[in-house]
Design a protein around this motif. Sequence first.
Motif, PDB file in Angstrom:
ATOM      1  N   ALA A  91      14.714 -10.525   1.336  1.00 24.39           N
ATOM      2  CA  ALA A  91      14.315 -11.434   2.417  1.00 24.39           C
ATOM      3  C   ALA A  91      14.581 -12.892   2.061  1.00 24.39           C
ATOM      4  CB  ALA A  91      12.838 -11.237   2.740  1.00 24.39           C
ATOM      5  N   LYS A  92      14.483 -13.233   0.767  1.00 22.72           N
ATOM      6  CA  LYS A  92      14.637 -14.627   0.341  1.00 22.72           C
ATOM      7  C   LYS A  92      16.035 -14.926  -0.217  1.00 22.72           C
ATOM      8  CE  LYS A  92       9.794 -15.761  -0.510  1.00 22.72           C
ATOM      9  NZ  LYS A  92       9.232 -14.718   0.347  1.00 22.72           N
ATOM     10  N   ALA A  93      16.946 -13.960  -0.141  1.00 28.26           N
ATOM     11  CA  ALA A  93      18.311 -14.174  -0.634  1.00 28.26           C
ATOM     12  C   ALA A  93      19.118 -14.997   0.373  1.00 28.26           C
ATOM     13  CB  ALA A  93      18.997 -12.830  -0.878  1.00 28.26           C
ATOM     14  N   ALA A  94      20.274 -15.465  -0.052  1.00 25.71           N
ATOM     15  CA  ALA A  94      21.166 -16.182   0.859  1.00 25.71           C
ATOM     16  C   ALA A  94      21.604 -15.236   1.982  1.00 25.71           C
ATOM     17  CB  ALA A  94      22.380 -16.707   0.108  1.00 25.71           C
ATOM     18  N   LEU A 100      21.751  -6.775  -0.306  1.00 30.54           N
ATOM     19  CA  LEU A 100      21.346  -5.762   0.668  1.00 30.54           C
ATOM     20  C   LEU A 100      20.122  -5.011   0.154  1.00 30.54           C
ATOM     21  CD1 LEU A 100      24.912  -4.326   1.430  1.00 30.54           C
ATOM     22  CD2 LEU A 100      23.709  -6.147   2.661  1.00 30.54           C
ATOM     23  N   LEU A 101      19.472  -4.289   1.048  1.00 33.42           N
ATOM     24  CA  LEU A 101      18.290  -3.501   0.713  1.00 33.42           C
ATOM     25  C   LEU A 101      18.457  -2.097   1.240  1.00 33.42           C
ATOM     26  CD1 LEU A 101      15.194  -3.448  -0.197  1.00 33.42           C
ATOM     27  CD2 LEU A 101      14.685  -3.976   2.209  1.00 33.42           C
ATOM     28  N   VAL A 102      18.219  -1.100   0.393  1.00 30.27           N
ATOM     29  CA  VAL A 102      18.087   0.287   0.853  1.00 30.27           C
ATOM     30  C   VAL A 102      16.656   0.711   0.546  1.00 30.27           C
ATOM     31  CG1 VAL A 102      18.835   2.685   0.587  1.00 30.27           C
ATOM     32  CG2 VAL A 102      20.522   0.845   0.538  1.00 30.27           C
ATOM     33  N   THR A 103      15.926   1.086   1.576  1.00 33.59           N
ATOM     34  CA  THR A 103      14.514   1.396   1.396  1.00 33.59           C
ATOM     35  C   THR A 103      14.082   2.472   2.373  1.00 33.59           C
ATOM     36  OG1 THR A 103      12.327   0.378   1.101  1.00 33.59           O
ATOM     37  CG2 THR A 103      13.632  -0.358   3.000  1.00 33.59           C
ATOM     38  N   SER A 104      12.804   2.864   2.284  1.00 32.92           N
ATOM     39  CA  SER A 104      12.257   3.879   3.190  1.00 32.92           C
ATOM     40  C   SER A 104      11.469   3.217   4.300  1.00 32.92           C
ATOM     41  CB  SER A 104      11.360   4.847   2.408  1.00 32.92           C
ATOM     42  OG  SER A 104      10.190   4.174   1.974  1.00 32.92           O
ATOM     43  N   GLU A 105      11.020   4.011   5.239  1.00 33.16           N
ATOM     44  CA  GLU A 105      10.391   3.488   6.453  1.00 33.16           C
ATOM     45  C   GLU A 105       9.114   2.705   6.187  1.00 33.16           C
ATOM     46  OE1 GLU A 105       7.848   6.645   5.429  1.00 33.16           O
ATOM     47  OE2 GLU A 105      10.027   6.671   5.516  1.00 33.16           O
ATOM     48  N   SER A 106       8.364   3.067   5.142  1.00 30.88           N
ATOM     49  CA  SER A 106       7.071   2.418   4.932  1.00 30.88           C
ATOM     50  C   SER A 106       7.213   0.922   4.679  1.00 30.88           C
ATOM     51  CB  SER A 106       6.333   3.079   3.763  1.00 30.88           C
ATOM     52  OG  SER A 106       7.076   2.951   2.567  1.00 30.88           O
ATOM     53  N   THR A 107       8.304   0.513   4.043  1.00 32.90           N
ATOM     54  CA  THR A 107       8.534  -0.905   3.762  1.00 32.90           C
ATOM     55  C   THR A 107       8.556  -1.727   5.039  1.00 32.90           C
ATOM     56  OG1 THR A 107       9.906  -0.266   1.874  1.00 32.90           O
ATOM     57  CG2 THR A 107      10.114  -2.536   2.639  1.00 32.90           C
ATOM     58  N   ARG A 124      11.784 -10.737  11.064  1.00 29.69           N
ATOM     59  CA  ARG A 124      12.594 -11.963  11.026  1.00 29.69           C
ATOM     60  C   ARG A 124      13.483 -12.055   9.787  1.00 29.69           C
ATOM     61  NH1 ARG A 124       8.694 -16.218  10.203  1.00 29.69           N
ATOM     62  NH2 ARG A 124       9.072 -15.729   8.006  1.00 29.69           N
ATOM     63  N   ASP A 125      12.962 -11.606   8.635  1.00 31.72           N
ATOM     64  CA  ASP A 125      13.624 -11.882   7.356  1.00 31.72           C
ATOM     65  C   ASP A 125      14.512 -10.753   6.848  1.00 31.72           C
ATOM     66  OD1 ASP A 125      12.324 -14.316   7.376  1.00 31.72           O
ATOM     67  OD2 ASP A 125      10.616 -13.588   6.220  1.00 31.72           O
ATOM     68  N   LEU A 126      14.519  -9.608   7.540  1.00 27.41           N
ATOM     69  CA  LEU A 126      15.381  -8.491   7.153  1.00 27.41           C
ATOM     70  C   LEU A 126      16.162  -8.036   8.386  1.00 27.41           C
ATOM     71  CD1 LEU A 126      12.856  -6.518   4.910  1.00 27.41           C
ATOM     72  CD2 LEU A 126      14.858  -7.808   4.128  1.00 27.41           C
ATOM     73  N   THR A 269      19.761  -9.624   4.549  1.00 27.05           N
ATOM     74  CA  THR A 269      18.841 -10.740   4.731  1.00 27.05           C
ATOM     75  C   THR A 269      18.914 -11.231   6.174  1.00 27.05           C
ATOM     76  OG1 THR A 269      19.247 -11.380   2.442  1.00 27.05           O
ATOM     77  CG2 THR A 269      18.215 -13.027   3.853  1.00 27.05           C
ATOM     78  N   GLY A 270      17.784 -11.562   6.754  1.00 29.89           N
ATOM     79  CA  GLY A 270      17.762 -12.100   8.105  1.00 29.89           C
ATOM     80  C   GLY A 270      18.646 -13.334   8.214  1.00 29.89           C
TER      81      GLY A 270
END
Length: 336
Positions: A91-94, A100-107, A124-126, A269-270
Amino acid sequence: MRQASTAAAQGRRRWLAACAAALGVAAAGPAMGQPAWPARPVRIVVPYAPGGGVDVIARALAERLGQKWGRPVIVENKLGAASIIGADAVAKAAPDGHTLLVTSESTITSNPFLYDKLPYDAVRDLAPISQLVSLPQMVLAHPSVKAATLDELVALAKARPNELNYASMGSGSLPHLLFEGLRHKTGIRITQVPYKGIMPAVTALIGGEVQLAMVGAAIAEPHIRAGKMKPLAIARASRLASEPDVPTLAEAGYADVDPRESWFGLFATGGTPDAVIQRIHADVKAIAADPEFQQRFVAARGFDPVFSAPAEFAAALRDEMRHKERLIRLTGAKAD
Protein backbone atom coordinates in the motif's frame (compact mmCIF):
# COMPACT_ATOMS: atom_id res chain seq x y z
CA MET A 1 20.96 17.83 -64.24
CA ARG A 2 19.37 14.42 -64.70
CA GLN A 3 22.07 12.85 -62.50
CA ALA A 4 21.55 15.52 -59.86
CA SER A 5 17.78 14.95 -59.97
CA THR A 6 18.25 11.19 -59.69
CA ALA A 7 20.59 11.62 -56.74
CA ALA A 8 18.09 13.91 -55.06
CA ALA A 9 15.28 11.39 -55.59
CA GLN A 10 17.40 8.60 -54.15
CA GLY A 11 18.18 10.81 -51.17
CA ARG A 12 14.48 11.47 -50.57
CA ARG A 13 13.74 7.73 -50.77
CA ARG A 14 16.48 6.97 -48.24
CA TRP A 15 15.09 9.70 -45.95
CA LEU A 16 11.55 8.33 -46.24
CA ALA A 17 12.80 4.78 -45.54
CA ALA A 18 14.66 6.00 -42.48
CA CYS A 19 11.50 7.77 -41.24
CA ALA A 20 9.43 4.64 -41.80
CA ALA A 21 11.95 2.54 -39.89
CA ALA A 22 11.96 5.02 -37.04
CA LEU A 23 8.16 5.05 -36.90
CA GLY A 24 8.13 1.26 -36.85
CA VAL A 25 10.44 1.21 -33.84
CA ALA A 26 8.31 3.82 -32.10
CA ALA A 27 5.14 1.79 -32.71
CA ALA A 28 6.73 -1.33 -31.25
CA GLY A 29 8.05 0.46 -28.16
CA PRO A 30 6.40 2.67 -25.52
CA ALA A 31 4.55 5.79 -26.53
CA MET A 32 6.45 9.08 -26.45
CA GLY A 33 6.91 10.19 -22.84
CA GLN A 34 5.98 6.76 -21.42
CA PRO A 35 8.91 4.74 -20.05
CA ALA A 36 9.12 1.03 -20.77
CA TRP A 37 7.56 -1.19 -18.10
CA PRO A 38 8.88 -2.93 -16.12
CA ALA A 39 11.91 -0.68 -15.79
CA ARG A 40 13.47 -2.73 -12.98
CA PRO A 41 12.88 -5.96 -11.03
CA VAL A 42 9.33 -6.52 -9.79
CA ARG A 43 8.62 -7.59 -6.22
CA ILE A 44 5.63 -9.74 -5.24
CA VAL A 45 4.87 -9.52 -1.52
CA VAL A 46 3.25 -12.59 0.07
CA PRO A 47 2.07 -11.89 3.64
CA TYR A 48 2.22 -15.57 4.61
CA ALA A 49 4.89 -18.19 5.25
CA PRO A 50 6.70 -19.97 2.40
CA GLY A 51 5.16 -23.22 1.20
CA GLY A 52 1.49 -22.37 1.67
CA GLY A 53 -1.05 -22.10 -1.12
CA VAL A 54 -0.68 -18.33 -1.58
CA ASP A 55 3.10 -18.60 -1.68
CA VAL A 56 3.10 -21.49 -4.16
CA ILE A 57 0.91 -19.75 -6.72
CA ALA A 58 2.79 -16.46 -6.28
CA ARG A 59 6.11 -18.17 -7.00
CA ALA A 60 4.71 -20.02 -10.01
CA LEU A 61 3.48 -16.72 -11.46
CA ALA A 62 6.72 -14.92 -10.58
CA GLU A 63 8.84 -17.38 -12.52
CA ARG A 64 6.71 -17.11 -15.65
CA LEU A 65 6.18 -13.36 -15.45
CA GLY A 66 9.92 -12.89 -15.17
CA GLN A 67 10.33 -14.80 -18.41
CA LYS A 68 7.69 -12.64 -20.13
CA TRP A 69 9.01 -9.33 -18.84
CA GLY A 70 12.72 -9.98 -19.13
CA ARG A 71 13.19 -8.74 -15.57
CA PRO A 72 13.57 -10.62 -12.28
CA VAL A 73 10.30 -11.07 -10.39
CA ILE A 74 11.13 -11.68 -6.74
CA VAL A 75 8.76 -13.11 -4.12
CA GLU A 76 9.17 -11.66 -0.65
CA ASN A 77 7.42 -13.30 2.31
CA LYS A 78 6.53 -10.48 4.66
CA LEU A 79 4.70 -12.06 7.59
CA GLY A 80 2.98 -10.65 10.63
CA ALA A 81 -0.18 -9.13 12.09
CA ALA A 82 -2.68 -11.26 10.16
CA SER A 83 -1.19 -10.22 6.78
CA ILE A 84 -1.37 -6.50 7.63
CA ILE A 85 2.42 -5.94 7.54
CA GLY A 86 2.77 -7.33 4.01
CA ALA A 87 -0.30 -5.51 2.70
CA ASP A 88 0.90 -2.25 4.22
CA ALA A 89 4.27 -2.59 2.47
CA VAL A 90 2.50 -2.74 -0.89
CA ALA A 91 0.00 0.00 0.00
CA LYS A 92 2.89 2.39 0.75
CA ALA A 93 5.06 1.45 -2.26
CA ALA A 94 5.51 3.64 -5.32
CA PRO A 95 2.36 3.35 -7.51
CA ASP A 96 4.21 2.13 -10.58
CA GLY A 97 3.46 -1.60 -10.69
CA HIS A 98 6.90 -2.70 -9.50
CA THR A 99 5.52 -3.86 -6.13
CA LEU A 100 2.61 -6.34 -6.14
CA LEU A 101 0.67 -8.30 -3.52
CA VAL A 102 -0.67 -11.84 -3.65
CA THR A 103 -2.90 -12.52 -0.67
CA SER A 104 -6.10 -14.21 0.50
CA GLU A 105 -9.55 -12.74 0.95
CA SER A 106 -9.23 -11.99 4.66
CA THR A 107 -6.64 -9.27 4.02
CA ILE A 108 -9.06 -7.28 1.89
CA THR A 109 -12.62 -8.20 2.88
CA SER A 110 -12.33 -9.11 6.58
CA ASN A 111 -9.46 -7.17 8.18
CA PRO A 112 -11.03 -3.74 7.58
CA PHE A 113 -13.97 -4.78 9.77
CA LEU A 114 -12.06 -6.88 12.33
CA TYR A 115 -9.59 -4.13 13.28
CA ASP A 116 -10.56 -0.74 14.64
CA LYS A 117 -7.80 0.86 12.59
CA LEU A 118 -5.53 -0.32 9.78
CA PRO A 119 -2.39 1.53 8.58
CA TYR A 120 -3.84 1.60 5.06
CA ASP A 121 -7.20 1.75 3.29
CA ALA A 122 -7.83 -1.59 1.57
CA VAL A 123 -9.98 0.04 -1.13
CA ARG A 124 -7.99 3.22 -1.80
CA ASP A 125 -4.42 1.96 -1.30
CA LEU A 126 -4.56 -1.43 -3.06
CA ALA A 127 -5.58 -1.76 -6.72
CA PRO A 128 -7.21 -5.07 -7.74
CA ILE A 129 -5.63 -6.79 -10.75
CA SER A 130 -7.14 -10.28 -10.71
CA GLN A 131 -8.82 -12.81 -8.47
CA LEU A 132 -6.54 -15.73 -9.25
CA VAL A 133 -8.27 -18.79 -7.81
CA SER A 134 -11.03 -19.67 -5.38
CA LEU A 135 -11.02 -22.37 -2.70
CA PRO A 136 -14.47 -23.86 -1.94
CA GLN A 137 -15.00 -24.39 1.80
CA MET A 138 -16.96 -27.35 3.13
CA VAL A 139 -18.99 -27.46 6.34
CA LEU A 140 -17.97 -30.73 8.00
CA ALA A 141 -18.91 -32.88 10.94
CA HIS A 142 -17.19 -35.72 12.77
CA PRO A 143 -18.79 -39.09 11.85
CA SER A 144 -20.12 -39.42 15.42
CA VAL A 145 -22.39 -36.37 14.96
CA LYS A 146 -25.96 -37.58 14.34
CA ALA A 147 -26.76 -35.09 11.60
CA ALA A 148 -26.56 -35.39 7.82
CA THR A 149 -27.79 -31.86 6.99
CA LEU A 150 -27.46 -28.39 8.44
CA ASP A 151 -31.10 -28.44 9.55
CA GLU A 152 -30.46 -31.70 11.42
CA LEU A 153 -27.33 -30.15 12.95
CA VAL A 154 -29.33 -27.15 14.17
CA ALA A 155 -31.97 -29.45 15.68
CA LEU A 156 -29.24 -31.51 17.40
CA ALA A 157 -27.51 -28.40 18.76
CA LYS A 158 -30.80 -27.10 20.14
CA ALA A 159 -31.43 -30.44 21.86
CA ARG A 160 -27.87 -30.47 23.27
CA PRO A 161 -26.96 -26.84 24.09
CA ASN A 162 -23.24 -26.17 24.70
CA GLU A 163 -22.27 -29.78 23.93
CA LEU A 164 -21.02 -29.21 20.36
CA ASN A 165 -17.91 -27.27 19.46
CA TYR A 166 -16.26 -26.20 16.24
CA ALA A 167 -12.71 -25.59 15.08
CA SER A 168 -11.75 -22.16 13.79
CA MET A 169 -8.59 -20.23 12.95
CA GLY A 170 -9.59 -17.45 15.33
CA SER A 171 -12.10 -14.63 15.40
CA GLY A 172 -13.08 -13.46 11.94
CA SER A 173 -11.94 -16.63 10.17
CA LEU A 174 -14.44 -18.21 7.78
CA PRO A 175 -15.42 -21.01 10.22
CA HIS A 176 -15.99 -18.46 12.98
CA LEU A 177 -18.19 -16.29 10.74
CA LEU A 178 -20.22 -19.28 9.58
CA PHE A 179 -20.87 -20.96 12.92
CA GLU A 180 -21.43 -17.70 14.81
CA GLY A 181 -23.78 -16.67 12.02
CA LEU A 182 -25.67 -19.92 12.53
CA ARG A 183 -25.78 -19.24 16.25
CA HIS A 184 -27.30 -15.80 15.72
CA LYS A 185 -29.73 -17.03 13.06
CA THR A 186 -31.04 -20.10 14.88
CA GLY A 187 -30.32 -19.53 18.56
CA ILE A 188 -28.12 -22.62 18.93
CA ARG A 189 -25.37 -22.63 21.54
CA ILE A 190 -22.06 -24.06 20.28
CA THR A 191 -18.49 -23.30 21.31
CA GLN A 192 -15.56 -22.03 19.27
CA VAL A 193 -12.17 -23.75 19.66
CA PRO A 194 -9.48 -21.70 17.86
CA TYR A 195 -6.44 -23.39 16.30
CA LYS A 196 -3.25 -21.97 14.77
CA GLY A 197 -3.90 -22.97 11.20
CA ILE A 198 -6.08 -25.20 9.08
CA MET A 199 -4.14 -28.44 9.48
CA PRO A 200 -4.34 -28.48 13.31
CA ALA A 201 -8.08 -27.90 12.93
CA VAL A 202 -8.36 -30.83 10.51
CA THR A 203 -6.43 -33.06 12.92
CA ALA A 204 -8.73 -31.98 15.76
CA LEU A 205 -11.85 -32.85 13.74
CA ILE A 206 -10.53 -36.25 12.68
CA GLY A 207 -9.51 -37.01 16.26
CA GLY A 208 -12.88 -35.99 17.68
CA GLU A 209 -11.52 -33.05 19.71
CA VAL A 210 -14.15 -30.95 17.92
CA GLN A 211 -17.37 -32.02 16.27
CA LEU A 212 -17.54 -29.40 13.51
CA ALA A 213 -15.24 -27.50 11.15
CA MET A 214 -15.10 -25.62 7.88
CA VAL A 215 -12.26 -26.75 5.62
CA GLY A 216 -11.21 -26.34 2.00
CA ALA A 217 -12.71 -29.01 -0.24
CA ALA A 218 -9.32 -30.11 -1.57
CA ILE A 219 -8.13 -30.87 1.96
CA ALA A 220 -11.41 -32.41 3.10
CA GLU A 221 -12.23 -34.77 0.24
CA PRO A 222 -9.63 -37.50 0.98
CA HIS A 223 -10.84 -37.61 4.60
CA ILE A 224 -14.47 -37.71 3.46
CA ARG A 225 -13.71 -40.70 1.23
CA ALA A 226 -11.92 -42.36 4.14
CA GLY A 227 -14.99 -41.88 6.35
CA LYS A 228 -13.16 -39.63 8.81
CA MET A 229 -15.48 -36.64 8.34
CA LYS A 230 -18.80 -36.00 6.63
CA PRO A 231 -19.88 -32.98 4.60
CA LEU A 232 -23.03 -31.03 5.42
CA ALA A 233 -22.81 -28.15 2.93
CA ILE A 234 -20.41 -26.14 0.79
CA ALA A 235 -19.73 -22.41 0.62
CA ARG A 236 -19.93 -22.01 -3.14
CA ALA A 237 -22.32 -20.64 -5.75
CA SER A 238 -22.87 -24.13 -7.18
CA ARG A 239 -22.27 -27.73 -6.12
CA LEU A 240 -18.91 -29.38 -6.66
CA ALA A 241 -18.76 -31.91 -9.48
CA SER A 242 -16.71 -34.18 -7.19
CA GLU A 243 -19.33 -33.94 -4.39
CA PRO A 244 -22.65 -33.63 -6.26
CA ASP A 245 -24.78 -34.66 -3.27
CA VAL A 246 -23.46 -31.89 -1.00
CA PRO A 247 -25.76 -28.83 -1.18
CA THR A 248 -24.56 -25.25 -1.16
CA LEU A 249 -25.27 -23.16 1.91
CA ALA A 250 -27.83 -21.24 -0.16
CA GLU A 251 -29.59 -24.46 -1.19
CA ALA A 252 -29.64 -25.52 2.46
CA GLY A 253 -31.37 -22.26 3.38
CA TYR A 254 -28.41 -20.46 4.93
CA ALA A 255 -27.28 -18.01 2.25
CA ASP A 256 -27.43 -15.14 4.75
CA VAL A 257 -24.69 -16.67 6.94
CA ASP A 258 -22.54 -18.00 4.08
CA PRO A 259 -19.02 -16.53 4.53
CA ARG A 260 -18.37 -17.45 0.87
CA GLU A 261 -15.34 -19.03 -0.73
CA SER A 262 -11.79 -18.35 0.18
CA TRP A 263 -9.65 -16.98 -2.66
CA PHE A 264 -6.22 -15.69 -3.62
CA GLY A 265 -5.91 -12.38 -5.45
CA LEU A 266 -3.30 -10.14 -7.09
CA PHE A 267 -3.07 -6.43 -6.26
CA ALA A 268 -0.89 -3.44 -7.05
CA THR A 269 -0.41 -0.22 -5.11
CA GLY A 270 -3.35 2.16 -5.37
CA GLY A 271 -2.81 4.75 -8.06
CA THR A 272 -0.84 2.45 -10.36
CA PRO A 273 -1.56 3.49 -13.98
CA ASP A 274 -4.38 1.54 -15.59
CA ALA A 275 -2.18 0.64 -18.55
CA VAL A 276 0.20 -1.18 -16.18
CA ILE A 277 -2.68 -2.90 -14.38
CA GLN A 278 -4.08 -4.12 -17.69
CA ARG A 279 -0.65 -5.28 -18.89
CA ILE A 280 -0.09 -7.34 -15.73
CA HIS A 281 -3.55 -8.87 -15.95
CA ALA A 282 -3.13 -9.78 -19.62
CA ASP A 283 0.17 -11.51 -18.93
CA VAL A 284 -1.22 -13.38 -15.90
CA LYS A 285 -4.24 -14.44 -17.95
CA ALA A 286 -1.95 -15.78 -20.68
CA ILE A 287 0.06 -17.77 -18.13
CA ALA A 288 -3.15 -19.16 -16.61
CA ALA A 289 -4.26 -20.43 -20.01
CA ASP A 290 -1.26 -22.76 -20.21
CA PRO A 291 -2.48 -26.36 -19.56
CA GLU A 292 0.68 -27.28 -17.66
CA PHE A 293 0.27 -24.31 -15.30
CA GLN A 294 -3.42 -25.13 -14.81
CA GLN A 295 -2.69 -28.73 -13.94
CA ARG A 296 0.30 -28.19 -11.63
CA PHE A 297 -0.76 -25.07 -9.77
CA VAL A 298 -4.56 -24.98 -9.97
CA ALA A 299 -6.27 -28.34 -10.55
CA ALA A 300 -3.74 -30.45 -8.62
CA ARG A 301 -4.21 -28.22 -5.56
CA GLY A 302 -8.00 -28.28 -5.64
CA PHE A 303 -8.37 -24.64 -6.64
CA ASP A 304 -11.05 -23.29 -8.97
CA PRO A 305 -9.47 -21.08 -11.67
CA VAL A 306 -10.83 -17.52 -11.88
CA PHE A 307 -8.20 -15.07 -13.23
CA SER A 308 -10.81 -12.32 -13.50
CA ALA A 309 -10.28 -8.92 -15.13
CA PRO A 310 -9.54 -5.89 -12.89
CA ALA A 311 -13.00 -4.31 -13.21
CA GLU A 312 -14.72 -7.66 -12.57
CA PHE A 313 -12.53 -8.30 -9.53
CA ALA A 314 -13.19 -4.81 -8.15
CA ALA A 315 -16.97 -5.30 -8.44
CA ALA A 316 -16.77 -8.69 -6.70
CA LEU A 317 -14.70 -7.16 -3.90
CA ARG A 318 -17.25 -4.41 -3.29
CA ASP A 319 -20.03 -6.99 -3.01
CA GLU A 320 -18.03 -9.27 -0.73
CA MET A 321 -16.96 -6.42 1.54
CA ARG A 322 -20.60 -5.44 2.11
CA HIS A 323 -21.45 -9.07 2.89
CA LYS A 324 -18.47 -9.55 5.23
CA GLU A 325 -19.13 -6.28 7.05
CA ARG A 326 -22.68 -7.44 7.79
CA LEU A 327 -21.53 -10.88 8.97
CA ILE A 328 -18.76 -9.49 11.16
CA ARG A 329 -21.13 -7.01 12.76
CA LEU A 330 -23.70 -9.77 13.26
CA THR A 331 -21.21 -12.02 15.02
CA GLY A 332 -19.42 -9.24 16.88
CA ALA A 333 -16.10 -10.66 15.67
CA LYS A 334 -12.93 -8.73 16.53
CA ALA A 335 -9.29 -9.49 15.86
CA ASP A 336 -7.77 -11.81 18.48
